[in-house]
Enzyme design. Structure first.
Site, PDB file in Angstrom:
ATOM      1  N   ASN A 109     -35.187  31.291   6.919  1.00 50.96           N
ATOM      2  CA  ASN A 109     -34.266  32.425   6.884  1.00 50.96           C
ATOM      3  C   ASN A 109     -34.734  33.435   5.853  1.00 50.96           C
ATOM      4  O   ASN A 109     -35.750  33.235   5.192  1.00 50.96           O
ATOM      5  CB  ASN A 109     -32.831  31.945   6.615  1.00 50.96           C
ATOM      6  N   ASP A 132     -25.080  18.233   4.440  1.00 55.01           N
ATOM      7  CA  ASP A 132     -24.518  19.321   3.643  1.00 55.01           C
ATOM      8  C   ASP A 132     -24.669  18.929   2.171  1.00 55.01           C
ATOM      9  O   ASP A 132     -23.963  18.053   1.665  1.00 55.01           O
ATOM     10  CB  ASP A 132     -23.046  19.534   4.004  1.00 55.01           C
TER      11      ASP A 132
HETATM   12  N1  CTP Z   1     -25.072  24.326   1.751  1.00 51.90           N
HETATM   13  C1  CTP Z   1     -25.627  23.088   1.500  1.00 51.90           C
HETATM   14  N2  CTP Z   1     -26.135  22.343   2.500  1.00 51.90           N
HETATM   15  C2  CTP Z   1     -26.081  22.764   3.777  1.00 51.90           C
HETATM   16  C3  CTP Z   1     -25.506  24.021   4.060  1.00 51.90           C
HETATM   17  C4  CTP Z   1     -24.999  24.777   3.032  1.00 51.90           C
HETATM   18  O1  CTP Z   1     -25.669  22.704   0.318  1.00 51.90           O
HETATM   19  N3  CTP Z   1     -26.587  22.014   4.726  1.00 51.90           N
HETATM   20  C5  CTP Z   1     -24.482  25.088   0.649  1.00 51.90           C
HETATM   21  C6  CTP Z   1     -25.174  26.391   0.329  1.00 51.90           C
HETATM   22  O2  CTP Z   1     -26.171  26.209  -0.665  1.00 51.90           O
HETATM   23  C7  CTP Z   1     -24.031  27.240  -0.181  1.00 51.90           C
HETATM   24  C8  CTP Z   1     -22.834  26.745   0.594  1.00 51.90           C
HETATM   25  O3  CTP Z   1     -23.199  25.442   1.036  1.00 51.90           O
HETATM   26  O4  CTP Z   1     -23.764  26.993  -1.547  1.00 51.90           O
HETATM   27  C9  CTP Z   1     -22.405  27.565   1.749  1.00 51.90           C
HETATM   28  O5  CTP Z   1     -23.474  27.833   2.588  1.00 51.90           O
HETATM   29  P1  CTP Z   1     -23.262  28.638   3.952  1.00 51.90           P
HETATM   30  O6  CTP Z   1     -24.554  28.628   4.695  1.00 51.90           O
HETATM   31  O7  CTP Z   1     -22.603  29.944   3.666  1.00 51.90           O
HETATM   32  O8  CTP Z   1     -22.171  27.731   4.656  1.00 51.90           O
HETATM   33  P2  CTP Z   1     -22.274  26.697   5.797  1.00 51.90           P
HETATM   34  O9  CTP Z   1     -21.963  25.348   5.269  1.00 51.90           O
HETATM   35  O10 CTP Z   1     -23.537  26.850   6.536  1.00 51.90           O
HETATM   36  O11 CTP Z   1     -21.023  27.131   6.702  1.00 51.90           O
HETATM   37  P3  CTP Z   1     -20.952  28.169   7.935  1.00 51.90           P
HETATM   38  O12 CTP Z   1     -22.056  27.806   8.861  1.00 51.90           O
HETATM   39  O13 CTP Z   1     -19.612  27.910   8.490  1.00 51.90           O
HETATM   40  O14 CTP Z   1     -21.050  29.557   7.387  1.00 51.90           O
END
Ligand code: CTP
Length: 401
Positions: A208, A312
């Site tokens: 990304n 996550d």
């Molecule tokens: N994050 C993480 N591990 C993942 C995805 C996200 O640790 N697999 C963490 C990111 O570092 C950030 C937070 O979660 O601090 C939110 O990331 P974001 O990409 O905005 O959220 P998502 O969990 O991907 O939710 P969505 O797809 O609903 O936006």
């Protein structure tokens, strides 16, 4: 970083004096006003006219300079200075500082000062490692002087080793840090930053547009406030910040494993992390049918990618029984506050930092919304460095209250 600060830059006799010219420029770029004072030996390497032209201020060398009417140059020049920086600082000058000698203008200024003193040693590696120099350094550190560097690398004498003056940009960082109150001294911080990279085959992958700038800036700001920082970084071209342990990873799974390993080691060794900040833009999915061999074009048939969910990282850290104070970041393309509030609850973290505007990736500035149990608050648009410092202050306030 040094906006409006008055810096007296002392230059002593060493070949690295030529780098002090660049340092004047970098200090000015960071917002400082620079007054240069040279030792006699320094003028053998670079002429005062160079520093005069760069700083726009008269350069002083002699304690008996007639331009200062009452012969109180040591008082006049350090009065109103926010810091004295000696770069390069020769072995001889460190010895003078350690013993409180004041036999020329610069050493007198250092002794007569009330402001902080930062020195950047530069010398041949044998001179640096000599017990006498090491004794002098230990003494000035005990006296409260900030010793920045030296670094290691090629030396003008043809040798390689410790003794090189830090590069001007690194020095500006160290000087800036010397003004930051050490509110996080003794605290341990674990951060993720940058993008992740999910392979499709040995030559292709999904990533990304995260540049890592915000995460790296926050790591530096936390370090400057005195914290011990470990940074788990996805693929980025950014230079490693000084004094921070950096662990490079590529996939989300490896980022997760590196974070878990650090937290486990901290727990085992009785050095638990106080804070975890997930700044990384972690891929939510990996390619489940990634190929060990390059996918070849096959008679016009397009490949079909299958996906599997990645762990996550933030949520798994927040769920640990030994969970540090957790801070999440969020990039949203719409309904920022509503999604941010829901995400904070879903991840189980006390503080969520939402990027305002979806175009934040790669930019040097940003605008943030802080969401906690009391509601939300904006940090107005600013450079990522300034925002990182504001955020470091927020984190310090929350974990120390
Ligand atoms: N994050 C993480 N591990 C993942 C995805 C996200 O640790 N697999 C963490 C990111 O570092 C950030 C937070 O979660 O601090 C939110 O990331 P974001 O990409 O905005 O959220 P998502 O969990 O991907 O939710 P969505 O797809 O609903 O936006």
């Amino acid at each position: 970083m040094l906006d409006g600060k008055r810096i007296v830059l002392g230059v002593t006799g060493g070949i690295a004096a030529y780098k002090a010219a660049e340092l004047v420029r970098e200090l000015q770029r960071a917002g400082a006003r620079v007054q240069v004072v040279m030792t006699d030996a320094a003028t053998r390497f670079v002429g005062p006219a160079t520093f005069q032209a760069l700083s726009g201020e008269p350069v002083f060398v002699d304690a008996w300079d007639a331009r200062i009417p009452d012969n109180m140059a040591h008082i006049e020049l350090s009065r109103g200075a926010d810091a004295i920086v000696v770069a390069p600082a020769s072995a001889d000058f460190l010895a003078k500082l350690a013993h409180g000698l004041a036999d020329d203008l610069l050493s007198t200024l250092c002794l007569a000062r009330e402001c902080p003193l930062v020195v950047a040693p530069a010398m041949n590696r044998q001179m640096w490692s000599h017990p006498a120099t090491q004794r002098n350094v230990a003494q000035i550190v005990a006296d409260g002087v900030v010793v920045a560097g030296p670094g290691s690398g090629d030396q003008a004498c043809g040798e390689v080793g410790l003794g090189r003056m830090l590069e001007p940009v690194e020095l500006v960082e160290e000087i800036g840090a010397s003004f930051v109150p050490k509110t996080l001294a003794g605290r341990r911080m674990l951060l993720t930053a940058g993008p992740t990279f999910e392979p499709i085959d040995p030559v292709r992958g999904i990533t990304n547009r995260s540049s890592g700038k915000m995460g790296f800036a926050l790591a530096r700001a936390l370090r400057d406030a005195g914290a011990d920082v470990v940074l788990v970084a996805g693929p980025t071209a950014l230079a490693s910040p000084r004094g921070i342990r950096r662990i490079d990873v590529d996939t989300a799974q490896r980022m997760h494993d590196a974070v878990t390993a650090e937290l486990d080691a901290g727990q085992r060794e009785g050095r638990r992390f106080d804070v975890f900040v997930g700044v990384a833009a972690v891929a939510d999915w990996r390619v489940a049918n990634a190929s060990a061999k390059k996918w070849k074009k096959d008679g016009g048939r397009t490949p079909a990618l299958a996906f599997a969910e990645n762990p996550d990282i933030l949520a798994s850290v927040a769920r640990r029984p030994d969970a540090p104070y957790c801070v999440g970041f969020a990039a949203e393309s719409e309904r920022l506050e509503e999604h941010g509030v829901a995400k904070r609850a879903r991840k189980g973290v006390p503080l969520l930092v939402a990027n305002i505007g979806p175009d934040t990736f790669g930019r040097d500035d940003n605008e943030l919304l802080l969401i906690d149990e009391h509601g939300s608050r904006r940090l107005p648009r600013a450079g990522k460095e300034a925002l990182a410092r504001a955020l470091a202050d927020e984190i310090a306030r929350r974990i120390t209250r």
